[in-house]
Every structure is written in C-alpha cells, then in structure tokens.
Write a protein that holds these residues in place. Structure first.
Motif, PDB file in Angstrom:
ATOM      1  N   ASN A  38       0.831  -1.198   0.000  1.00 39.54           N
ATOM      2  CA  ASN A  38       0.000   0.000   0.000  1.00 39.54           C
ATOM      3  C   ASN A  38       0.872   1.258   0.000  1.00 39.54           C
ATOM      4  O   ASN A  38       1.685   1.441   0.918  1.00 39.54           O
ATOM      5  N   MET A  46      -7.153   0.011   3.947  1.00 40.33           N
ATOM      6  CA  MET A  46      -5.805  -0.210   3.437  1.00 40.33           C
ATOM      7  C   MET A  46      -5.451  -1.690   3.286  1.00 40.33           C
ATOM      8  O   MET A  46      -4.752  -2.060   2.349  1.00 40.33           O
ATOM      9  N   ASP A 104      -6.686  -3.198  -0.133  1.00 33.99           N
ATOM     10  CA  ASP A 104      -6.123  -2.720  -1.402  1.00 33.99           C
ATOM     11  C   ASP A 104      -6.039  -3.871  -2.407  1.00 33.99           C
ATOM     12  O   ASP A 104      -5.451  -4.911  -2.117  1.00 33.99           O
TER      13      ASP A 104
END
Length: 314
Positions: free
Chosen positions: A123, A248, A251
């Motif tokens: 990320n 996150m 992702d």
C-alpha cells in the motif's frame, strides 16, 4: 452474420465497474472520516489533507508525463485516494513539507516505480507512513488533543497502554466517536464505519479481510489482557485498526484476490498487529502488519487459489 465479435480467451467476465468508479467510491467513503478529522483537529487538519492530495496528484502527473512519457491518469482518482489515506495517517501538527515528501514517496517510489496502479506490491500510503516514521519520528508522534478536550496535548490511548503511563484512559464513548488524540483520520470509529458500510454496500470491498483482521485482534487481545472483555473491545477502537482493516488492508493490488487467501491475509495482519501492540517496542502495529502481509500476499495467493479446472493437482 454481419456482426463483428471480439474473440479472447476465457474466462469472459464483464463488469460495469471501472477504476475511476471504484476510486471515486473510496473517496466518497473517506469523506465522513475527513469531516470528523477536520471537526476534531480544526483547520490544520484540512490544510494537511488538501496539501497531501495535491502533492500526490501533482507527483503522479509529473512522473507519468515527463519521466515515463505516458498519458497521465490523474483523473482515475487513485492518487487522490493515496493522498487522503496518507494525510489520515499523520498528526495534525505535522509540518507541511512532511506530507509533501510523503506523498511524493508514495506515488513516485511505491506506486509508479513498480509500474503504476495495480502493480504496487504494498500500500503506497502505508509505505510512505513507515518511511516518515523512520525518518522523522518526532514530527510523526507530536500528538495533540482534539478541540473538545480540556488539555492541549497528551498521549494517545495506545501510548498510555503501551508505555503504562499513569494517565486515565479516555472513555469508550470518546474513542468510538473520535474525541481522542491521534492521527487525523483514524480517531473516529463511527465515521470510518459509515464509510466502510458504503464500500461494502457498493461492492467495492469484501468483508472477509476486515472481519478476519479485527476478529483476530479481538481474540488475541482477549488472551493477552487476561480475558478482559472490556479492554479487548477497547483495543478494537483505538489506533488505526479500523482505518487499516477497511481502507488499506483491502487494497486490490497488494492483497490476495481469492476468499481463502483474503481470510489468511486478514488473520496474519491481526496476529502481527496484536503482537506488536502488546509485546513490541512500538505502541501501534497496524501499519507494519499490513505492509508485512502485503509482501507475503503473492505467496498466500499461490497456495490458496483454487485448482484450475482440468489442471494438475499441486
């Protein structure tokens, strides 16, 4: 018989979803946390968010246009998402140049240097946060209380627990609504969950990774706290766990795509984050847990994918 058909190999799956639509949905989902961050931390938070987004978009344009000599894709909203997530992971007291450096690193090094959107192996926002923490730890941990608190500065709930400070912990209500010190976008659990519900409703993310991640943290915290149900639940609402789990860890390019792999990925994130929180030298482990599992994601994908029909057994 006059019609022309496009011939390609299977599988033939068509979807109305586009990169722009998905990224725009993520931006919409991040707005509640944005409003909460500005409400609790004031104008400095808004300035840093705008500066982070602007720096990320500008870096993407410059790298694609002048270094990679290709069409700039800043209209796909992905750089905006990276800029917002980076700003959410820094305190409102951070100097302006810090977010500029972080955004440039996230886009130029973590994203574009590896091929751009869909090719990054971790990320970008979290990698930038890790770099900033290692390079400027003082600026990245200069916490302040919210505008509604009585004091101006003070440790975060994770800091109080991790460093065993003789300071009263904020109430459960305060940590859920966000009236605690911390990073701009991670304090209000209510705002984050509103955005997460929107993403799940729109089909942008699956609940598998967040559920496995948060569930693992709860179970391990239950054991590590000596079967203390209140503190186990409290641990779920402090730090960046909710933001990391829903925005996150999910992702697309840096997490497994199959259901079994997503659950393994989420459990791995939960184990690493909890161990760092309780036994590490750093009070928060969410960022590093996701980054480490990002690196392991190709291996998880390889051994958790279903066997191709007609293919040989592994």
């Amino acid at each position: 018989m006059e019609s022309l058909f496009r011939v390609s190999s299977s599988p033939h799956i068509r979807s109305k979803q586009t990169v722009s639509n998905i990224m725009r949905d993520v931006v919409i989902a991040l707005l509640p946390a944005t409003f909460a961050g500005v409400y609790y931390f004031g104008l400095p938070a808004l300035v840093l968010i705008l500066l982070s987004v602007g720096s990320a978009v500008a870096t993407e344009f410059i790298v694609q246009k002048y270094l990679r000599k290709q069409k700039a894709t800043i209209k796909d909203w992905s750089a905006v998402v990276t800029g917002m997530l980076l700003a959410f992971n820094i305190p409102s007291t951070a100097p302006w140049w810090l977010v500029v450096v972080g955004s440039a690193f996230a886009i130029a090094i973590v994203k574009q240097a590896f091929g751009g959107l869909g090719h990054n192996f971790m990320n970008p926002a979290l990698a930038a946060r890790a770099m900033l923490m290692a390079s400027w730890p003082v600026e990245m941990t200069n916490w302040v209380s919210t505008r509604l608190a009585d004091s101006v500065a003070g440790p975060t709930p994770l800091g109080i627990i991790g460093e065993k400070l003789s300071v009263a912990l904020p109430s459960m209500t305060d940590v859920i609504i966000g009236n605690v010190g911390g990073c701009i976008g991670e304090t209000s659990v209510v705002a984050i969950l509103i955005g997460a519900a929107y993403l799940i409703y729109r089909g942008v993310i699956s609940i598998r990774i967040p559920a496995a991640y948060i569930g693992t943290v709860f179970i391990l915290a239950f054991f590590f706290t000596g079967f203390d149900l209140y503190m186990s639940t409290y641990n779920l609402f402090i730090g960046g766990l909710m933001l990391g789990a829903f925005f996150m860890a999910t992702d697309y390019s840096s997490s497994p795509s199959n259901p079994k792999g997503q659950i393994i990925f989420g459990i791995g994130c939960g184990v690493i984050a909890t161990v760092i929180r309780f036994y590490g030298g750093y009070p928060e482990g969410v960022s590093y847990s996701i980054i480490l599992m990002n690196v392991a994601s190709p291996l998880i994908e390889k051994y958790s994918s279903s066997r191709v029909f007609g293919g040989a057994k592994k």
